[in-house]
Design an enzyme around this catalytic site. Sequence first.
Site, PDB file in Angstrom:
ATOM      1  CB  SER A 110      -0.262  -5.137   7.470  1.00 19.32           C
ATOM      2  OG  SER A 110       0.443  -4.543   8.518  1.00 19.32           O
ATOM      3  CB  ALA A 145       9.622  -0.205   2.841  1.00 17.30           C
ATOM      4  N   GLY A 146       7.282   1.051   5.087  1.00 20.29           N
ATOM      5  CA  GLY A 146       6.024   1.807   5.108  1.00 20.29           C
ATOM      6  C   GLY A 146       5.071   1.352   4.026  1.00 20.29           C
ATOM      7  CG  LEU A 147       6.299  -0.009   0.557  1.00 21.11           C
ATOM      8  CD1 LEU A 147       7.363  -0.754  -0.254  1.00 21.11           C
ATOM      9  CD2 LEU A 147       5.476   0.883  -0.371  1.00 21.11           C
ATOM     10  N   GLY A 148       3.499  -1.702   4.136  1.00 22.33           N
ATOM     11  CA  GLY A 148       2.498  -2.595   4.731  1.00 22.33           C
ATOM     12  C   GLY A 148       2.649  -4.052   4.341  1.00 22.33           C
ATOM     13  N   GLY A 149       3.845  -4.455   3.914  1.00 24.29           N
ATOM     14  CA  GLY A 149       4.039  -5.829   3.432  1.00 24.29           C
ATOM     15  C   GLY A 149       3.599  -6.892   4.434  1.00 24.29           C
ATOM     16  N   PRO A 183       9.493  -4.587  -0.134  1.00 24.05           N
ATOM     17  CG  PRO A 183      10.589  -2.747  -1.084  1.00 24.05           C
ATOM     18  CD  PRO A 183       9.363  -3.607  -1.231  1.00 24.05           C
ATOM     19  CE  LYS A 227       0.774   1.088   4.609  1.00 21.64           C
ATOM     20  NZ  LYS A 227       1.661   2.146   5.065  1.00 21.64           N
ATOM     21  CG  ASP A 258      -1.055  -0.332   8.351  1.00 19.69           C
ATOM     22  OD1 ASP A 258      -1.757   0.594   8.774  1.00 19.69           O
ATOM     23  OD2 ASP A 258       0.123  -0.197   7.963  1.00 19.69           O
TER      24      ASP A 258
HETATM   25  O1  C5P Z   1      -0.102  -1.577  14.974  1.00 20.34           O
HETATM   26  P1  C5P Z   1       1.286  -1.760  14.486  1.00 20.34           P
HETATM   27  O2  C5P Z   1       1.931  -3.011  14.987  1.00 20.34           O
HETATM   28  O3  C5P Z   1       1.418  -1.612  13.001  1.00 20.34           O
HETATM   29  O4  C5P Z   1       2.123  -0.552  15.106  1.00 20.34           O
HETATM   30  C1  C5P Z   1       3.526  -0.570  15.240  1.00 20.34           C
HETATM   31  C2  C5P Z   1       3.961   0.544  16.153  1.00 20.34           C
HETATM   32  O5  C5P Z   1       3.726   1.820  15.535  1.00 20.34           O
HETATM   33  C3  C5P Z   1       3.176   0.615  17.451  1.00 20.34           C
HETATM   34  O6  C5P Z   1       3.761  -0.193  18.432  1.00 20.34           O
HETATM   35  C4  C5P Z   1       3.287   2.091  17.813  1.00 20.34           C
HETATM   36  O7  C5P Z   1       4.537   2.367  18.393  1.00 20.34           O
HETATM   37  C5  C5P Z   1       3.261   2.767  16.458  1.00 20.34           C
HETATM   38  N1  C5P Z   1       1.907   3.215  16.075  1.00 20.34           N
HETATM   39  C6  C5P Z   1       1.367   4.329  16.699  1.00 20.34           C
HETATM   40  N2  C5P Z   1       0.119   4.760  16.344  1.00 20.34           N
HETATM   41  C7  C5P Z   1      -0.569   4.149  15.354  1.00 20.34           C
HETATM   42  C8  C5P Z   1      -0.038   3.017  14.700  1.00 20.34           C
HETATM   43  C9  C5P Z   1       1.229   2.582  15.077  1.00 20.34           C
HETATM   44  O8  C5P Z   1       1.992   4.924  17.584  1.00 20.34           O
HETATM   45  N3  C5P Z   1      -1.790   4.609  15.025  1.00 20.34           N
END
Ligand code: C5P
Length: 302
Positions: free
Chosen positions: A117, A111-115, A108, A18, A150
């Site tokens: 998830s 990378a912020g691409l949500g792989g 990757p 994403k 995500d």
């Molecule tokens: O939910 P996820 O495992 O993707 O989040 C990873 C980390 O990113 C969380 O432990 C938190 O530190 C941060 N996060 C956040 N606020 C969000 C999503 C993620 O602070 N809305």
Amino acid sequence: MKPSEPTGKWSTISCPAKLNLFLEVGSRRGDGYHELTTVMAPIRLADRLSLRSRSDGQIHLEVRCGTGMSCAGLPTESENLVYRILEHFRLATGCRAGADVILEKQVPLQAGLGGASSDAAAALKLAKRVWGVECSGEKLSSLAAELGSDIPFFLADGWAVCRGRGELVTKLSRGLAGGVVLVQPPVGFSTAEIYRLHVPSSEICSAAALIGAVEAGNWGQTARLLFNRLESAARRVSPWVERISQEFERSPAVGHQMTGSGSCYFGMFPNVPVARRSARRLKAALPECRVIVSDLLPAVPF
Ligand code: C5P
């Protein structure tokens, strides 16, 4: 005891990455997460997940790293989100079936691409089908959210605006198709660290204009309205964000920014041939980076 045998046929689905076209982040909540509003779009770049049921109740996960990928640090077996979500799904539903799973990585990492998830969402979709478990979409989404903010977006199969900590998903009435170029620097960013460094702004930016542009089918306007609040925190973590941004500034990208908590950066181009030409120039200017031409998917085929 009978020797364990795989029982089912293989089923395979794609796990698209994403891009965050819009990401506004509020302050930290009591549970440690941040309140956010994000507009996310699936892209063609994808991992592939194959699953078949096993009669002995065991879960086996094999991860294959795609060509050109670095999979250093990728969690394997019971540490991987795919494995964890299958266990979680079994616990929540009382299902006792097992599975062989093959995960082929192309997206990757860090990378912020949500792989990860997207892989987890794909595992849930396949397990539900292959194991024949009754579970409403709502329940699936809420148990997915327990393992990652995500994952519910990827269960929704299309463009969406996500709120709360990311798990409250509202689908958009349509998506857009068009060429994007991704640039991945040679360093990954930790999501938790980028959120920790985020400084809440007194001005909250609204997603309404960008959502309007997407729903009007206006690619240029959408590209001009890209926004990512986490980019300033990421710029403090690594000089790569500024360096890549400058190269996109010299390209014909209509809009460009970091996706999610990074480290991947992307640009939206007027058309695919221009995206391809620009990707070659970006690669020449940033030889240490992985440059990928992809496109936004208006909808995700299941
Ligand atoms: O939910 P996820 O495992 O993707 O989040 C990873 C980390 O990113 C969380 O432990 C938190 O530190 C941060 N996060 C956040 N606020 C969000 C999503 C993620 O602070 N809305």
